[in-house]
Write an enzyme that holds these catalytic residues in place. Structure first.
Site, mmCIF file in Angstrom:
data_model
loop_
_atom_site.group_PDB
_atom_site.id
_atom_site.type_symbol
_atom_site.label_atom_id
_atom_site.label_comp_id
_atom_site.label_asym_id
_atom_site.label_seq_id
_atom_site.Cartn_x
_atom_site.Cartn_y
_atom_site.Cartn_z
ATOM 1 N N SER A 1 -10.517 -14.989 -7.156
ATOM 2 C CA SER A 1 -9.238 -14.266 -7.193
ATOM 3 C C SER A 1 -8.889 -13.866 -8.614
ATOM 4 C CB SER A 1 -8.135 -15.164 -6.641
ATOM 5 O OG SER A 1 -7.875 -16.200 -7.576
ATOM 6 N N LYS A 2 -7.876 -13.027 -8.708
ATOM 7 C CA LYS A 2 -7.411 -12.594 -10.011
ATOM 8 C C LYS A 2 -6.956 -13.796 -10.831
ATOM 9 C CE LYS A 2 -3.521 -10.115 -11.855
ATOM 10 N NZ LYS A 2 -3.754 -10.621 -13.208
ATOM 11 N N ARG A 3 -6.375 -14.774 -10.130
ATOM 12 C CA ARG A 3 -5.908 -15.964 -10.838
ATOM 13 C C ARG A 3 -7.072 -16.707 -11.507
ATOM 14 N NH1 ARG A 3 -2.778 -19.476 -7.209
ATOM 15 N NH2 ARG A 3 -1.745 -17.606 -6.431
ATOM 16 N N GLY B 1 -9.729 -15.338 -12.681
ATOM 17 C CA GLY B 1 -10.056 -14.539 -13.857
ATOM 18 C C GLY B 1 -9.103 -14.844 -15.004
ATOM 19 N N ASP B 2 -7.817 -14.909 -14.681
ATOM 20 C CA ASP B 2 -6.808 -15.184 -15.713
ATOM 21 C C ASP B 2 -7.024 -16.585 -16.295
ATOM 22 O OD1 ASP B 2 -5.760 -12.752 -15.138
ATOM 23 O OD2 ASP B 2 -4.090 -13.507 -13.918
#
Ligand code: GLU
Length: 509
Positions: free
Chosen positions: A262-264, A266-267
């Protein structure tokens, strides 16, 4: 039979790299089979429409070299390629299913459906609109088709639902997973069409794949649960003979392997999950992109190709053309593929090394200029050629090469402590003397400094040479010291060494 595949994203936001991989596999398969690749935009759910997403998808795939033969941006003989532009054609298909007994009108209001759900919940069962419940609901199976048509003519809102036959095993043949069978009792009568004239994803997707003569549907695993409905729709329409073949791709997983990337993630771990930077039009939030982080498109393509597929051996570096040659659906894994940041960087490093020196020099020249240093093209080219192997991302160029253009203003304290020992100012003064007495070229300097001074006097080679490096570079990194000295020129080296003598000075024993 000519292979025709499609990539069919919904424009609901930036394209996730999992989606990019789906597009890539479709592209490789199409190219390998001399087939065609179509970009279709599935925007039937207007509530999830995000402005700019379609353009983003086109730009991202173009950047990666994933090219289309037909599509929303190119046109083609099976257009239009945006489902909202195809809206008028879907109604007839919904009506055909109703006429043939494969679908029905349903008038249940959201409140009625909610009440039903509550009623079931109280009995600890989940409500499903299906063969066991449809007779108790407000639909044309109960009130009759004529009555339903009358209500519709009076303006009552409705949906069209698919009528799954009771207790029927539906088998989806998947090219990756083999036969996947599901019993129709587990499936709900999905909405296919709404009274605003919009089809849902399921109807539009099947009608479009059929009318666009798609032969293979290669898409993410999250669509596997919908596949039995899709197979049934092909049968209901009488299109079973030309039904495309299905291949559902494994999920892209978090680096730890537990769940979808998920994008999370990646962050949290510092890598982009989107190909290009994305500026969310609503929240204004900016999400990082591979392109803006300096990744090369061929590195991203190569990395993604191997997340869920392998060529059957341990070959890792493959250009797009090689991937086209080697790709095959049989070698797509059934299991999810874990994203690996180190591997992504490794690919990036490898592809960065393949860039022509001139191209690296151009990148470097821009950064040199931005730091207000003079650009001598030949000199920049030499630096680029020499330093390229140490670089993974273009953004590292200045930091890695700055001392070729600018004298250090600080000296790494840890290195000073370790290398700059008592008596070092004397040795550095001697270096200046040597620079001024022997011909300023590599071999002569090597002999005078390393052999005749350091070795002959029994000095610590590492300490003297690294102190010289500290004076010239500011840190104990960089290429071969004398090569650097020769490149920088006598005056510049002399200035730097003198400054180090003045700034660091003599240290106590
Ligand atoms: N519109 C669907 C998506 O956003 C396409 C699924 C399919 O390929 O059938 O992924």
């Amino acid at each position: 039979m000519k292979v025709r595949v499609r990539f069919a994203p919904s424009p609901t936001g930036p394209l996730h790299i999992g989606g990019v991989r789906t597009a890539l596999y479709n592209y490789l398969f199409a190219r390998q089979n001399g087939g065609q690749m179509i970009l279709r935009i599935e925007d039937t759910d207007q509530t999830r429409y995000v402005p700019g997403a379609e353009q983003y998808i086109i730009e991202a795939l173009d950047w990666l070299g994933i090219k289309f033969d037909e599509g929303v941006h190119l046109g083609g003989p099976f257009g239009p390629y945006r489902q909202s532009d195809r809206k008028p054609m879907y109604r007839q298909y919904a009506e055909q299913l109703i006429a043939d007994g494969w679908a029905y009108y349903a008038f249940d209001r959201p409140e009625a459906l909610e009440a039903k759900r509550k009623e079931f919940e109280a009995r600890k069962v989940t409500f499903q609109y299906d063969c066991t419940t449809r007779d108790t609901m407000d639909n044309s199976l109960v009130c009759g088709l004529d009555e339903a048509k009358r209500r519709i003519a009076e303006g009552e809102a409705y949906v069209v639902r698919f009528k799954f036959p009771a207790d029927t095993d539906i088998t989806v043949h998947d090219l990756i997973r083999g036969d996947v069978t599901m019993n129709s009792n587990l499936l709900d009568d999905k909405v296919l069409f709404k009274s605003d004239g919009m089809p849902t994803y399921h109807l539009a997707n099947i009608v479009d794949d059929h009318t666009m003569q798609i032969t293979h549907v290669i898409r993410g695993e999250e669509w596997l649960p919908s596949a039995p409905l899709h197979v049934m729709l092909y049968r209901a329409f009488g299109w079973a003979d030309t039904m495309p073949q299905f291949a559902h791709l494994p999920l892209l997983l978090k680096p730890e392997g537990n769940g979808k990337l998920s994008k999370r993630d990646g962050d949290r771990l510092g890598f982009p999950v989107f190909p290009l930077e994305w500026h969310d039009p609503k929240s204004g939030e900016v999400s990082s992109g591979y392109r803006e982080q300096g990744y090369l498109p061929q590195a991203v393509v190569n990395m993604l190709a191997l997340l869920g597929w392998n060529p059957g051996n341990d070959k890792e570096l493959m250009t797009m053309d090689e991937l086209v040659q080697l790709f095959n659906i049989e070698h797509i894994s059934k299991n999810g593929a874990k994203f690996n940041l180190d591997k992504a960087k490794w690919f990036q490093h490898e592809y960065f090394q393949q860039l022509p020196d001139e191209q690296v020099a151009e990148m470097l020249a821009k950064q040199v200029e931005a730091h207000a240093c003079e650009v001598d093209q030949q000199y920049v080219l030499r630096v680029a050629a020499m330093m390229k192997e140490r670089i993974t991302f273009p953004s590292e160029l200045w930091d890695t090469c700055s001392y070729f253009f600018k004298a250090p203003t600080e000296y790494d304290p840890a290195a000073v402590k370790k290398r700059w020992k008592p008596g070092m100012t004397t040795h550095m003064a001697k270096v200046i003397e040597i620079l001024n007495t022997v011909p300023f070229e590599y071999d002569a300097l090597h002999k005078a400094l390393l052999d005749d001074y350091i070795t002959a006097n029994g000095l610590n080679m590492g300490q003297v040479m690294n102190s010289l490096r500290l004076a010239v570079v500011g840190r104990t990194v960089g290429p071969d010291m004398l090569t650097l000295v020769v490149m920088l020129g006598k005056d510049e080296v002399e200035r730097r060494v003198q400054r180090a003598i003045d700034v660091i000075g003599e240290v106590e024993a």
